[in-house]
Design an enzyme around this catalytic site. Sequence first.
Site, PDB file in Angstrom:
ATOM      1  N   SER A  45       6.644  -5.320  -1.245  1.00 53.32           N
ATOM      2  CA  SER A  45       5.674  -4.340  -1.730  1.00 53.32           C
ATOM      3  C   SER A  45       6.269  -3.296  -2.662  1.00 53.32           C
ATOM      4  O   SER A  45       5.552  -2.703  -3.464  1.00 53.32           O
ATOM      5  CB  SER A  45       4.981  -3.651  -0.549  1.00 53.32           C
ATOM      6  N   LYS A 119       6.930   3.646   0.906  1.00 54.65           N
ATOM      7  CA  LYS A 119       6.089   3.596  -0.298  1.00 54.65           C
ATOM      8  C   LYS A 119       6.396   4.783  -1.198  1.00 54.65           C
ATOM      9  O   LYS A 119       7.096   5.718  -0.824  1.00 54.65           O
ATOM     10  CB  LYS A 119       4.601   3.634   0.084  1.00 54.65           C
TER      11      LYS A 119
END
Length: 296
Positions: A45, A119
């Site tokens: 990701s 993230k």
Amino acid sequence: MKKRLDFWDIILRVMYTFIGTGVVIGIIIAMRVYVVDQFAIPTDSMRPTLIPGDYVIVNKLIAGARIYDRLDFKDGDPLECHRMKGLRKVEHNDIVIFNFPINRSKYRIEFKINYVYGKRCIGLPGDTVEIRNGYFKNNNYNGIFGVEEEQRRLSETPDSLIANTVIHAFPFDFRHYSWTIKEFGPLYVPRKGGQVILDTVNFQLYRLVIEYETGEKLRVNAQRQLTLGGKPIDSYTFQGNYYFFCGDQVLNSNDSRYWGFVPEEFIVGVVTRITYSRDRESGEFRWDRLLKKVNK
């Protein structure tokens, strides 16, 4: 002639060894709690910034280390902690390690201690975030978020080639919002003391946060009135700060575009460097990533 060790000499040496070992272990634990920790990257990701097999250093001094007020909590219990004073606040484009906030089975914000994500910070408390034609936008930041090439790839990918489970985004209200990972927002990121006007449509954007803070249910009753804990409500003042985090590989990242906001108290620390990296299939050591700095 060597001196013969008597019984008490042996006992003292054993004690010193145990004490020394205990001190070393204590220092290591204290470093991990208060200063730095290491986490493994398991998914794609954050590619190409971080890739599976990377081990990253997470600096807890930046945002301040969390000190748990109690250690006997179970998954789903309220997070009771306080945070030490940090060197600075989390900033736009920081890569942050945080506890994943959503209990999927109950669809509410809950704390789970050993379930963490990494993230990039797209929205700070008080920001308004958007996605336009695949590119991240923020009313308080004019720079580029993350990897522009990945956002360009999303922008150039026809909607018809993106699976429905991927393209549709929070709050999954196709009638009123129809937000996607290419066209999203504007969405205000809750800030402590910030107030929003609520109605029977936009409450969906903040329901999880409000229920997390109050422990009450935010619902529309039979008379089409918005209620919190059964009492009518038309505005809400947030009690805490929240963040909006997204992955660099925007076509393959489970992030805030799908589940919303992360409470400030869920933040573990900021990624500063790759410790080392090893290919998970071949076991090959990636020398080019050894102690590589992670740039914002």
